[in-house]
Scaffold this motif. Sequence first.
Motif, PDB file in Angstrom:
ATOM      1  N   ILE A  66       0.865  -1.182   0.000  1.00 10.19           N
ATOM      2  CA  ILE A  66       0.000   0.000   0.000  1.00 10.19           C
ATOM      3  C   ILE A  66       0.900   1.230   0.000  1.00 10.19           C
ATOM      4  O   ILE A  66       1.796   1.353   0.836  1.00 10.19           O
ATOM      5  N   VAL A  68       0.778   5.472  -0.033  1.00 10.56           N
ATOM      6  CA  VAL A  68      -0.048   6.660   0.155  1.00 10.56           C
ATOM      7  C   VAL A  68       0.740   7.860  -0.361  1.00 10.56           C
ATOM      8  O   VAL A  68       1.884   8.087   0.048  1.00 10.56           O
ATOM      9  N   ASP A  93     -11.687   2.218 -10.571  1.00 12.36           N
ATOM     10  CA  ASP A  93     -10.782   3.186  -9.935  1.00 12.36           C
ATOM     11  C   ASP A  93     -11.148   4.596 -10.394  1.00 12.36           C
ATOM     12  O   ASP A  93     -11.700   4.777 -11.491  1.00 12.36           O
ATOM     13  N   THR A 117      -8.786   5.837  -3.952  1.00 14.48           N
ATOM     14  CA  THR A 117      -8.075   4.580  -3.710  1.00 14.48           C
ATOM     15  C   THR A 117      -8.014   3.813  -5.023  1.00 14.48           C
ATOM     16  O   THR A 117      -9.029   3.572  -5.665  1.00 14.48           O
ATOM     17  N   TYR A 118      -6.806   3.467  -5.402  1.00 16.63           N
ATOM     18  CA  TYR A 118      -6.549   2.778  -6.670  1.00 16.63           C
ATOM     19  C   TYR A 118      -6.015   1.380  -6.379  1.00 16.63           C
ATOM     20  O   TYR A 118      -4.926   1.224  -5.833  1.00 16.63           O
ATOM     21  N   THR A 131      -2.194  -1.400  -3.752  1.00 16.35           N
ATOM     22  CA  THR A 131      -3.099  -0.262  -3.650  1.00 16.35           C
ATOM     23  C   THR A 131      -2.302   1.027  -3.554  1.00 16.35           C
ATOM     24  O   THR A 131      -1.310   1.091  -2.828  1.00 16.35           O
ATOM     25  N   ILE A 133      -3.146   4.930  -2.522  1.00 14.21           N
ATOM     26  CA  ILE A 133      -4.141   5.843  -1.948  1.00 14.21           C
ATOM     27  C   ILE A 133      -3.661   7.257  -2.225  1.00 14.21           C
ATOM     28  O   ILE A 133      -2.549   7.641  -1.839  1.00 14.21           O
TER      29      ILE A 133
END
Length: 136
Positions: A66, A68, A93, A117-118, A131, A133
């Motif tokens: 993840i 960000v 997405d 959020t992808y 992911t 974000i």
Amino acid sequence: MSGSEPYYMHVRSGPVTLLTGVLLIMAALIFVAGCTNLSPPAVPPTPVYTPQTTILIESASVNPQILVVDRGVTVTFLNLDMGRHFITSDPGDPDSFTSPLLENNQRYQFTFTVPGTYGYHCTDNADIKGTVIVKS
């Protein structure tokens, strides 16, 4: 010529013979110089990445799982696997992206301009997913 007389071989000398010898030596030197490589072999460039904006693609995962980032940040997907991969965003997405086929040490960059959020995945390896974000 009888067997008791010495035999002398006459070697022709002069400007033509000297020039021929010099040209042969020069040709040999050029040939040898062309066959040697005095410079070291080129080392393939090592991809440089920033951990805060780079996702490393490996054989069965991505790192980080993840990520960000702020809106407007360009994220780099860097393939460290020997396999080839297409990275694509999940359906639904906020914005969609698909990389070209990434060979080993190739990268794809995408600038995230829409917060959200992808989810993303590799089209041929279900284990490679993660992911991104994007904060507003």
